[in-house]
Each structure stands twice: as C-alpha cells, then as structure tokens.
Write an enzyme that holds these catalytic residues in place. Structure first.
Site, PDB file in Angstrom:
ATOM      1  N   LYS A  94       6.449 -20.109   1.851  1.00 42.88           N
ATOM      2  CA  LYS A  94       5.385 -19.914   2.842  1.00 42.88           C
ATOM      3  C   LYS A  94       4.550 -21.147   3.155  1.00 42.88           C
ATOM      4  O   LYS A  94       3.680 -21.099   4.022  1.00 42.88           O
ATOM      5  CB  LYS A  94       4.443 -18.762   2.429  1.00 42.88           C
ATOM      6  CG  LYS A  94       5.066 -17.388   2.558  1.00 42.88           C
ATOM      7  CD  LYS A  94       4.199 -16.301   1.953  1.00 42.88           C
ATOM      8  CE  LYS A  94       2.778 -16.303   2.454  1.00 42.88           C
ATOM      9  NZ  LYS A  94       1.978 -15.236   1.807  1.00 42.88           N
ATOM     10  N   ASP A  95       4.776 -22.255   2.461  1.00 43.02           N
ATOM     11  CA  ASP A  95       3.974 -23.450   2.766  1.00 43.02           C
ATOM     12  C   ASP A  95       4.817 -24.710   2.618  1.00 43.02           C
ATOM     13  O   ASP A  95       4.416 -25.676   1.963  1.00 43.02           O
ATOM     14  CB  ASP A  95       2.751 -23.501   1.847  1.00 43.02           C
ATOM     15  CG  ASP A  95       1.633 -24.378   2.422  1.00 43.02           C
ATOM     16  OD1 ASP A  95       1.644 -24.634   3.653  1.00 43.02           O
ATOM     17  OD2 ASP A  95       0.750 -24.791   1.658  1.00 43.02           O
ATOM     18  N   VAL A  96       6.009 -24.676   3.235  1.00 41.89           N
ATOM     19  CA  VAL A  96       6.909 -25.826   3.197  1.00 41.89           C
ATOM     20  C   VAL A  96       6.363 -26.913   4.117  1.00 41.89           C
ATOM     21  O   VAL A  96       6.161 -26.687   5.311  1.00 41.89           O
ATOM     22  CB  VAL A  96       8.334 -25.417   3.638  1.00 41.89           C
ATOM     23  CG1 VAL A  96       9.239 -26.632   3.758  1.00 41.89           C
ATOM     24  CG2 VAL A  96       8.924 -24.414   2.648  1.00 41.89           C
ATOM     25  N   ASN A 100       4.180 -30.866  -0.027  1.00 38.49           N
ATOM     26  CA  ASN A 100       4.617 -29.977  -1.102  1.00 38.49           C
ATOM     27  C   ASN A 100       6.004 -30.318  -1.634  1.00 38.49           C
ATOM     28  O   ASN A 100       6.555 -29.591  -2.461  1.00 38.49           O
ATOM     29  CB  ASN A 100       4.553 -28.515  -0.658  1.00 38.49           C
ATOM     30  CG  ASN A 100       3.136 -27.982  -0.701  1.00 38.49           C
ATOM     31  OD1 ASN A 100       2.278 -28.528  -1.390  1.00 38.49           O
ATOM     32  ND2 ASN A 100       2.866 -26.929   0.046  1.00 38.49           N
ATOM     33  N   THR A 136       0.112 -23.564   7.289  1.00 34.89           N
ATOM     34  CA  THR A 136      -0.312 -24.875   7.735  1.00 34.89           C
ATOM     35  C   THR A 136       0.180 -25.004   9.180  1.00 34.89           C
ATOM     36  O   THR A 136       1.388 -25.054   9.402  1.00 34.89           O
ATOM     37  CB  THR A 136       0.297 -25.967   6.845  1.00 34.89           C
ATOM     38  OG1 THR A 136      -0.099 -25.737   5.479  1.00 34.89           O
ATOM     39  CG2 THR A 136      -0.178 -27.348   7.276  1.00 34.89           C
TER      40      THR A 136
END
Length: 208
Positions: A94-96, A100, A136
C-alpha cells in the site's frame, strides 16, 4: 557484530500482529528481515516493538541511477520479486515508493522493500481488501481515488504494481514525472494520460 533496528511504538499504538507473523515467516532477500516483535514493559508502561535488520545503503530516493539500464533492470526485477512474495502471502504493501526501497549493503547492490507500516492483509476468499485511504499521492493507483465509498476504498494487489511502475519511472527520470497538484495528477492517471511516458526508450518503457 551485527547491527539491528529497534522500532518502538507509542504506548497507544500497536502493530498488526497477524501481518507481522507472516512477515516473520518470510525468507525472501528482497524484503526487510524481521527478527523479533512483541511487547516490552518498563514499570507500568507497555510498548510494542519490532527488531529488524539494519539496511546500510540508504534508499532509492537518494540513489543516482544515471540511466544505467542494467541496474534499472535489476532493481525492477528485484522489486517485483519482493512484491510477488508479499502478494502470495496475502500482504498488500500500500505504500510502494522510492523511499520505501532500501539497499542492504553499502555498495548499493542488494535492494530491499521495507516499511510495512500501513500494509494490510487481503481477504483470502475474494482477494479484495476494503480500507480507509492511506496513500502517497504521487505513486497512488487510480482506484485509490475512483473506488471510494464512504471514505473506504476496495483494493487488490494490483495497486502495488501500479505504484511500482510510477516508482521505476521516477527512478529512471531522476525527477518527479508529474507537474501540478494532486487533483491534476489524479486526472492524468484516471484518464491514462501519463505525460512523456511514451518518450522513454522502448526497453525501459516495457519494464515499467
């Protein structure tokens, strides 16, 4: 001696234990290693903790690719392998995004996906997950905007691959591929009109 990272949660917060249990059991070099997790108590105060490997080489946000096609291909395939492992084990990251992905080594050859702080487990029966929006904007898939009902959005693992595509595009260019505010970026994505992506070298475009 070996270095580790200790993540301490605020007393009022706790991690998703089911997700940590799965991460703890994964053995994939493209994912950050989780060595331990649990609850520590000092006096009357209890806090959740995680112990992870220390990744020495910084992250992709600070990495200078300089149009190195061989390294770009290596990064793309390693990142895809890490995501594939997550998805096969029911985890949506969910936050690639660039920041990260980390390098395990100082020579910046071993890529690792980390920061599972907002990750979720899929519903095994229908491979679908309903979640409140956490994203993001630069990297978010179109369905993060279009599948919203009462503040919740239905997700599948495909959102991670969309975000990976934007991440790789950003990495190759060495700069943010979008201009404008979140609303205009959302419109470009939902209409499939990504500015300048057709101008990329054919083999780079194919990888993305």
């Amino acid at each position: 001696s070996k270095d580790f990272v200790l993540k301490l949660y605020y007393p009022s917060l706790s991690p998703k234990v089911d997700l940590l249990k799965i991460l703890d059991g994964l053995d994939n070099d493209a994912l950050v290693y989780l060595y331990d997790y649990g609850i520590t108590t000092q006096g009357t105060a209890s806090r959740c903790f995680e112990v992870m490997e220390y990744l020495q080489g910084g992250n992709l946000e600070d990495y200078k690719l300089n149009k190195n096609e061989e390294m770009f291909r290596k990064i793309a395939l390693t990142a895809s392998s890490g995501l594939d492992c997550c998805h096969k084990n029911g985890i949506i990251h969910k936050d690639v995004k660039l920041s990260n992905f980390f390098f395990r080594d100082k020579a910046q050859q071993e890529l690792v996906l980390g920061d599972f702080g907002i990750s979720s487990l899929t519903n095994e029966e229908e491979d679908l997950h309903r979640t409140t929006q956490a994203r993001t904007p630069l990297y978010a898939a179109p369905e993060m905007y279009t599948n919203v009902i009462n503040g919740e959005v239905e997700l599948t693992a495909k959102i991670d691959y969309y975000s990976l595509g934007i991440t790789l595009w950003h990495l190759w260019l060495g700069e943010n591929p979008f201009t404008g505010n979140e609303r205009s970026i959302m419109r470009m994505k939902t209409e499939g009109k990504l500015p300048g992506i057709e101008d990329l070298p054919e083999n780079i475009n194919r990888l993305i």
